[in-house]
Design an enzyme around this catalytic site. Sequence first.
Site, mmCIF file in Angstrom:
data_model
loop_
_atom_site.group_PDB
_atom_site.id
_atom_site.type_symbol
_atom_site.label_atom_id
_atom_site.label_comp_id
_atom_site.label_asym_id
_atom_site.label_seq_id
_atom_site.Cartn_x
_atom_site.Cartn_y
_atom_site.Cartn_z
ATOM 1 N N TYR A 1 -10.562 52.481 0.184
ATOM 2 C CA TYR A 1 -9.472 52.314 1.159
ATOM 3 C C TYR A 1 -9.087 50.858 1.380
ATOM 4 O O TYR A 1 -7.989 50.420 1.039
ATOM 5 C CB TYR A 1 -9.884 52.917 2.508
ATOM 6 C CG TYR A 1 -10.162 54.388 2.476
ATOM 7 C CD1 TYR A 1 -9.118 55.305 2.586
ATOM 8 C CD2 TYR A 1 -11.459 54.876 2.340
ATOM 9 C CE1 TYR A 1 -9.367 56.663 2.562
ATOM 10 C CE2 TYR A 1 -11.706 56.238 2.310
ATOM 11 C CZ TYR A 1 -10.663 57.125 2.423
ATOM 12 O OH TYR A 1 -10.905 58.467 2.384
ATOM 13 N N TYR B 1 -7.009 58.747 -6.058
ATOM 14 C CA TYR B 1 -7.916 58.548 -4.925
ATOM 15 C C TYR B 1 -9.317 58.154 -5.398
ATOM 16 O O TYR B 1 -9.877 58.845 -6.262
ATOM 17 C CB TYR B 1 -7.984 59.838 -4.092
ATOM 18 C CG TYR B 1 -9.008 59.754 -2.981
ATOM 19 C CD1 TYR B 1 -8.694 59.137 -1.785
ATOM 20 C CD2 TYR B 1 -10.290 60.265 -3.159
ATOM 21 C CE1 TYR B 1 -9.636 59.035 -0.775
ATOM 22 C CE2 TYR B 1 -11.237 60.169 -2.151
ATOM 23 C CZ TYR B 1 -10.904 59.551 -0.969
ATOM 24 O OH TYR B 1 -11.842 59.441 0.019
ATOM 25 N N LYS C 1 -12.789 56.171 11.802
ATOM 26 C CA LYS C 1 -12.963 57.546 12.293
ATOM 27 C C LYS C 1 -13.634 57.587 13.668
ATOM 28 O O LYS C 1 -13.483 58.566 14.396
ATOM 29 C CB LYS C 1 -13.745 58.386 11.279
ATOM 30 C CG LYS C 1 -13.163 58.390 9.861
ATOM 31 C CD LYS C 1 -11.703 58.731 9.825
ATOM 32 C CE LYS C 1 -11.051 58.766 8.441
ATOM 33 N NZ LYS C 1 -11.221 57.612 7.557
#
Length: 336
Positions: free
Chosen positions: A289, A263, A49
């Site tokens: 992730y 998720y 990010k």
Amino acid sequence: MQLSRFPRRRYLRGPTPLEPMPRLSELLGGPELWIKRDDLTGLAGGGNKSRKLEFLVADAIEQGADTLITCGAVQSNHCRLTLAAAAREGLKCRLVLEERVADSFQADATGNHLLYRLMGVESFRVVPGGTDLAGAMSDEADAVASEGRRAYVIPGGGSNALGSLGYANCGREIIAQCYEQVVSFDHLICASGSGGTHAGLLAGLHSGGADLPVVGISVRQPKERQERHIVALTDAVLELAGGRRPMPEAKVEVDDRWVGGGYSLPTATMREAVQILAQVEGILLDPVYTGKAMAGLIGQIREGRYTKGERVLYLHTGGAPSLSAYASDLVDPRSS
Ligand SMILES: *Cc1c(COP(=O)(O)O)cnc(C)c1O
């Protein structure tokens, strides 16, 4: 594609390392494996990010904002890094945290949640999974405006076209490093979540004339939905940045077989991948992730998809600051 015409803050010190993983390659006995260390970007704890925020926060500052608002899951790396960027720039930051897994919010949680508090989050609002997050953030922006301040809203994962420019830039960085280090790759593997990483890379590589196939390992959505999302986002990035359009849709590939129950829900293959990378390369992945993306890569190697003589690049997108919040999913408390 002209990225230099966009305002940009600098949160990386330079290109992130591109390195071989000889011990992992030997252990798996398949292709030669390399890693792009985007867990080593600037800002607290690092991760993908930071690259998106270089463009998003520059836009916020250009628009005169004094407060950043964004959203994410309860252990969001994106929320952590948005807060870190806000701290660096002297801005305030409010978060909307979605309980994608019911009852997953814990006020005394470690991992990223601890860091939100440490970095001085102005407020966070916890909402149930499936909430209209854009609406919730817009309510927050109104509340900020009612105090005579000015908010800038960043979508989940920073994955609009502007944020994804960070990964178009990374695609160009990879091309330059391959030239510099005299190395080339046959495949690139990355996690595919809110999609800005996957789409930005595709846009940057395509516009840079590189023919490197990218496989996105889904961490949330089924293949068809995620592929449609990536096709649309890649096109939006190319349009925004004046890149070569269209990119052939056939270049968008998502493998959704490593998500497990959903998720952020742990899987046995994720746990194995996180343990292997820690133990043979001394590299920390994360459970949500990069552990699942590496599980996908290991699984595909075992299926024979990549062969000896090929060279495969794995993009490490960060996430290790959440590890402590998943302790019991990662190691057996009875073992040493
Ligand atoms: C957000 C995130 C991803 C996924 O990137 P997207 O651009 O949202 O697809 C991958 N790894 C980590 C550690 C992340 O925080």
